[in-house]
Design a protein around this motif. Structure first.
Motif, PDB file in Angstrom:
ATOM      1  N   ILE A 175      55.798  35.405  63.526  1.00  0.00           N
ATOM      2  CA  ILE A 175      55.694  35.231  62.061  1.00  0.00           C
ATOM      3  C   ILE A 175      56.988  34.569  61.614  1.00  0.00           C
ATOM      4  O   ILE A 175      58.080  35.118  61.827  1.00  0.00           O
ATOM      5  N   ILE A 176      56.866  33.381  61.029  1.00  0.00           N
ATOM      6  CA  ILE A 176      58.086  32.615  60.751  1.00  0.00           C
ATOM      7  C   ILE A 176      58.236  32.314  59.262  1.00  0.00           C
ATOM      8  O   ILE A 176      57.256  32.284  58.524  1.00  0.00           O
ATOM      9  N   TRP A 178      59.764  29.982  55.827  1.00  0.00           N
ATOM     10  CA  TRP A 178      59.608  28.586  55.420  1.00  0.00           C
ATOM     11  C   TRP A 178      60.891  27.793  55.585  1.00  0.00           C
ATOM     12  O   TRP A 178      60.870  26.578  55.564  1.00  0.00           O
ATOM     13  N   LYS A 202      51.984  32.595  62.917  1.00  0.00           N
ATOM     14  CA  LYS A 202      51.625  32.452  61.500  1.00  0.00           C
ATOM     15  C   LYS A 202      52.779  31.801  60.751  1.00  0.00           C
ATOM     16  O   LYS A 202      53.839  32.390  60.583  1.00  0.00           O
ATOM     17  N   ALA A 204      54.822  30.237  57.456  1.00  0.00           N
ATOM     18  CA  ALA A 204      54.990  30.715  56.077  1.00  0.00           C
ATOM     19  C   ALA A 204      54.021  29.954  55.168  1.00  0.00           C
ATOM     20  O   ALA A 204      53.789  28.765  55.369  1.00  0.00           O
ATOM     21  N   GLU A 205      53.486  30.637  54.184  1.00  0.00           N
ATOM     22  CA  GLU A 205      52.516  29.989  53.284  1.00  0.00           C
ATOM     23  C   GLU A 205      53.156  28.872  52.461  1.00  0.00           C
ATOM     24  O   GLU A 205      52.479  27.939  52.036  1.00  0.00           O
ATOM     25  N   GLY A 235      51.338  36.027  53.808  1.00  0.00           N
ATOM     26  CA  GLY A 235      52.034  37.080  54.542  1.00  0.00           C
ATOM     27  C   GLY A 235      51.346  38.421  54.416  1.00  0.00           C
ATOM     28  O   GLY A 235      51.094  39.112  55.409  1.00  0.00           O
ATOM     29  N   GLY A 239      49.610  37.719  57.794  1.00  0.00           N
ATOM     30  CA  GLY A 239      50.820  38.233  58.449  1.00  0.00           C
ATOM     31  C   GLY A 239      50.686  39.715  58.737  1.00  0.00           C
ATOM     32  O   GLY A 239      50.964  40.185  59.854  1.00  0.00           O
ATOM     33  N   ASP A 240      50.221  40.449  57.748  1.00  0.00           N
ATOM     34  CA  ASP A 240      50.056  41.897  57.896  1.00  0.00           C
ATOM     35  C   ASP A 240      49.023  42.205  58.983  1.00  0.00           C
ATOM     36  O   ASP A 240      49.216  43.113  59.804  1.00  0.00           O
ATOM     37  N   PHE A 253      59.510  38.277  64.593  1.00  0.00           N
ATOM     38  CA  PHE A 253      59.500  37.960  63.159  1.00  0.00           C
ATOM     39  C   PHE A 253      60.847  37.423  62.702  1.00  0.00           C
ATOM     40  O   PHE A 253      61.895  37.957  63.076  1.00  0.00           O
ATOM     41  N   SER A 256      62.618  38.054  55.596  1.00  0.00           N
ATOM     42  CA  SER A 256      63.468  38.910  54.772  1.00  0.00           C
ATOM     43  C   SER A 256      63.521  40.330  55.334  1.00  0.00           C
ATOM     44  O   SER A 256      62.607  40.774  56.039  1.00  0.00           O
ATOM     45  N   VAL A 259      60.467  42.578  54.198  1.00  0.00           N
ATOM     46  CA  VAL A 259      59.225  42.364  54.958  1.00  0.00           C
ATOM     47  C   VAL A 259      59.405  42.851  56.393  1.00  0.00           C
ATOM     48  O   VAL A 259      58.494  43.439  56.986  1.00  0.00           O
TER      49      VAL A 259
HETATM   50  P1  ADP Z   1      61.334  34.536  53.131  1.00  0.00           P
HETATM   51  O1  ADP Z   1      61.921  35.248  51.976  1.00  0.00           O
HETATM   52  O2  ADP Z   1      62.309  33.914  54.057  1.00  0.00           O
HETATM   53  O3  ADP Z   1      60.137  33.681  52.803  1.00  0.00           O
HETATM   54  P2  ADP Z   1      59.508  36.552  53.931  1.00  0.00           P
HETATM   55  O4  ADP Z   1      59.943  37.766  54.653  1.00  0.00           O
HETATM   56  O5  ADP Z   1      58.947  36.680  52.583  1.00  0.00           O
HETATM   57  O6  ADP Z   1      60.774  35.648  54.026  1.00  0.00           O
HETATM   58  O7  ADP Z   1      58.461  35.734  54.798  1.00  0.00           O
HETATM   59  C1  ADP Z   1      58.639  35.437  56.153  1.00  0.00           C
HETATM   60  C2  ADP Z   1      57.288  35.407  56.830  1.00  0.00           C
HETATM   61  O8  ADP Z   1      56.709  36.693  56.746  1.00  0.00           O
HETATM   62  C3  ADP Z   1      56.270  34.452  56.202  1.00  0.00           C
HETATM   63  O9  ADP Z   1      55.483  33.865  57.223  1.00  0.00           O
HETATM   64  C4  ADP Z   1      55.433  35.379  55.352  1.00  0.00           C
HETATM   65  O10 ADP Z   1      54.124  34.901  55.143  1.00  0.00           O
HETATM   66  C5  ADP Z   1      55.402  36.616  56.221  1.00  0.00           C
HETATM   67  N1  ADP Z   1      55.101  37.856  55.490  1.00  0.00           N
HETATM   68  C6  ADP Z   1      55.339  38.142  54.189  1.00  0.00           C
HETATM   69  N2  ADP Z   1      54.892  39.379  53.882  1.00  0.00           N
HETATM   70  C7  ADP Z   1      54.356  39.902  55.026  1.00  0.00           C
HETATM   71  C8  ADP Z   1      53.746  41.137  55.372  1.00  0.00           C
HETATM   72  N3  ADP Z   1      53.591  42.102  54.481  1.00  0.00           N
HETATM   73  N4  ADP Z   1      53.343  41.310  56.645  1.00  0.00           N
HETATM   74  C9  ADP Z   1      53.524  40.345  57.571  1.00  0.00           C
HETATM   75  N5  ADP Z   1      54.077  39.160  57.310  1.00  0.00           N
HETATM   76  C10 ADP Z   1      54.491  38.926  56.058  1.00  0.00           C
END
Ligand code: ADP
Length: 504
Positions: A175-176, A178, A202, A204-205, A235, A239-240, A253, A256, A259
């Protein structure tokens, strides 16, 4: 108006002769599909999501909205590939050749991939090129490892043989974020495949395009179907589902810390292995004997590169009181000279912030700094429409308790902090829940090593910053992560050990 007035260059029109047409064509082409089991599929729901251009705020593409059912499909394809002799039984040399072929394909397509990443995440093209090219080193480094993953033999009596095998884990879910689709993909895919795992990635969106295009290009490598799968989606949904999936053996992963905690909790269902690369609030410590000609530009690059959307960003700049006034003035001046602009503008130093949401977050932090009594030395302006731009921003007169000193902002915002002596600097640099990276600037070799040891961080740079190389492990102390990526540590993190006892 300062030269870096946020968003002043948003109207920039790229010179088509200098921009990869293949990248533009890919972005414009129809909705991007999911790559599952070696085939391109729409999401089972038929839904797509919008992909925004951060330089303009406009929708530039659509990608399949993968959900739990698509993740399940991809995990099953990855499991099948993991067990299939066409992957499970091949020699390590063949795995190595696959990785070398992938590196060659990336190398041949650096310009296209770098341009897709530059547009999708708003990173200036030269930097995007450099990061894309670095993916080749990552695949080649791990290609070398495929033939060097060793077990051991253990002493035993004369009628027994005890040995260990280092075996792949199975299906690795990646899970990466953006901010770094190129190297985040490479860091996760290359070691996983070198060890014989299969991957469901997966993106990032906010930035799904690079991994999806990469998978298209990598079809030429002829990996067995299902060895590499890419599922775009949200995510909280796709992602979940990946993090929870009982058929996934490991989640790797980057993102953040908040997450990351959720991923760890989601992993408990089947106790899958977890590697987490999380946030940071890295200190950058400038001693009075530092070579300021090198230190100042590096310190400014440390919090402005990638518009500050970098987990290792040096956002707490500690400056010794003897040189504070000089350094603060020089940093402010250098920050003002940074040109904020369209990522395809060759004169731009940094591009936009990824999204409206992120822009609002950065603006809120700038406001909170002012409300909490910090002094704005330079910058402070965030600008929306078209695109999402923030001026390099430097705060002074901060206290160790302010939010801008304690929390990860993910924008080009730094706090200058005056310190008295080595102990004071180290104590306050370590006074954070994060521990990803730190930098020290001094000509005193004893001080350099003493401080490097005392800092609680997974990476410490001395008289340099942002030097990450695939040969050495990377990861976080404290709440900046669990486990390590890169280096031999990546091989350990993508394998498990089996002991075999033979009695004869
Ligand atoms: P950033 O702030 O760097 O975007 P995030 O932690 O929000 O970091 O997102 C990093 C990755 O984790 C993205 O691919 C995002 O879609 C995914 N993600 C966000 N929420 C969840 C979740 N609840 N479970 C799994 N993956 C998630």
């Amino acid at each position: 108006m300062s030269t870096n007035k946020a968003g002043a260059e948003a109207a920039f029109t790229p010179d088509p002769a200098k921009i990869s047409q293949a990248a533009l064509d890919y972005i414009k082409a129809g909705p991007k599909k999911l790559y599952i089991g070696g085939a391109w599929k729409a999401a089972q729901s038929g839904e797509t999501f919008e992909v925004f251009d951060p330089a303009t705020g406009e929708v530039m593409a659509h990608a399949a909205l993968g959900k739990a059912a698509d993740i399940d499909d991809a995990v099953k394809a990855a499991r099948k590939a993991f067990q299939d002799p066409s992957w499970a039984r091949i020699s390590p040399h063949q795995r190595s050749r696959y990785l070398l072929t992938i590196a060659d394909i990336i190398e041949r397509n650096v310009e296209e991939l770098a341009t897709i990443q530059a547009i999708d995440i708003g990173m200036v093209l030269p930097q995007s090129r450099q990061l894309t090219a670095s993916m080749c080193d990552v695949f080649r480094y791990f290609a070398g490892f495929a033939t060097k993953i060793l077990g051991s033999t253990y002493p035993s009596d004369g009628s027994a043989l005890t040995y260990s095998l280092r075996e792949p884990l199975g299906v690795v879910g990646a899970i990466i974020p953006w901010n770094s689709p190129t190297f985040a993909s490479a860091w996760k895919i290359a070691p996983a495949l070198a060890c014989g795992n299969t991957v469901v990635l997966k993106p990032a969106e906010q930035a799904p395009l690079l991994p999806l295009r990469l998978a298209e290009l990598l079809e030429a490598a002829d990996l067995p179907p299902g060895v590499l799968n890419i599922v775009s989606g949200l995510g909280a949904d796709a992602g979940d589902a990946l993090a929870k999936h009982p058929g996934v053996n490991k989640i790797n992963f980057t993102g953040s810390t908040g997450v990351g905690k959720g991923i760890l909790a989601a992993s408990t269902g089947n106790l899958k292995k977890v590697t987490l690369e999380l946030g940071g609030k890295s200190p950058n410590i400038i001693f009075p004997d530092a070579d300021l000609e090198k230190t100042i530009p590096a310190a400014v690059m440390g919090f402005t590169s990638g518009a500050g959307q970098v987990c290792v960003a040096g956002t707490r700049v500690f400056v010794h009181e003897d040189v504070y006034d000089e350094v603060a003035a020089a940093i402010a001046k250098a920050a003002q000279a940074i040109k904020v602009g369209n990522p395809l503008d060759p004169t731009a130093d940094i591009g936009p912030i990824i999204s409206k949401k992120q822009l609002d977050r950065v603006s809120d932090y700038i406001k909170s700094g002012q409300e909490e009594g910090a002094a704005l030395r330079t910058g402070g302006e965030a600008h929306e429409g078209p695109g999402y731009y923030v001026e390099p921003t430097v705060f002074e007169n901060v206290t160790d308790e302010m939010r801008i000193v304690r929390e990860e902002i993910f924008g080009p915002v730094a706090a200058l902090i005056r310190f008295k002596d080595e102990n004071d600097a180290v104590f306050r640099a370590n006074d954070t829940e994060f521990g990803l990276a730190a930098a020290v600037w001094t000509k005193d070799i004893s001080r350099a090593h003493t401080v490097a040891r005392a800092l609680e961080a997974g990476t410490v740079w001395v008289n340099t910053i942002f030097e990450l190389d695939v040969i050495a492990p990377y990861g976080g102390y404290k709440m900046s992560g669990i486990g390590r990526e890169l280096g031999a540590e990546s091989i350990e993190a993508n394998t498990q050990v089996k002991t075999v006892v033979v009695r004869f």
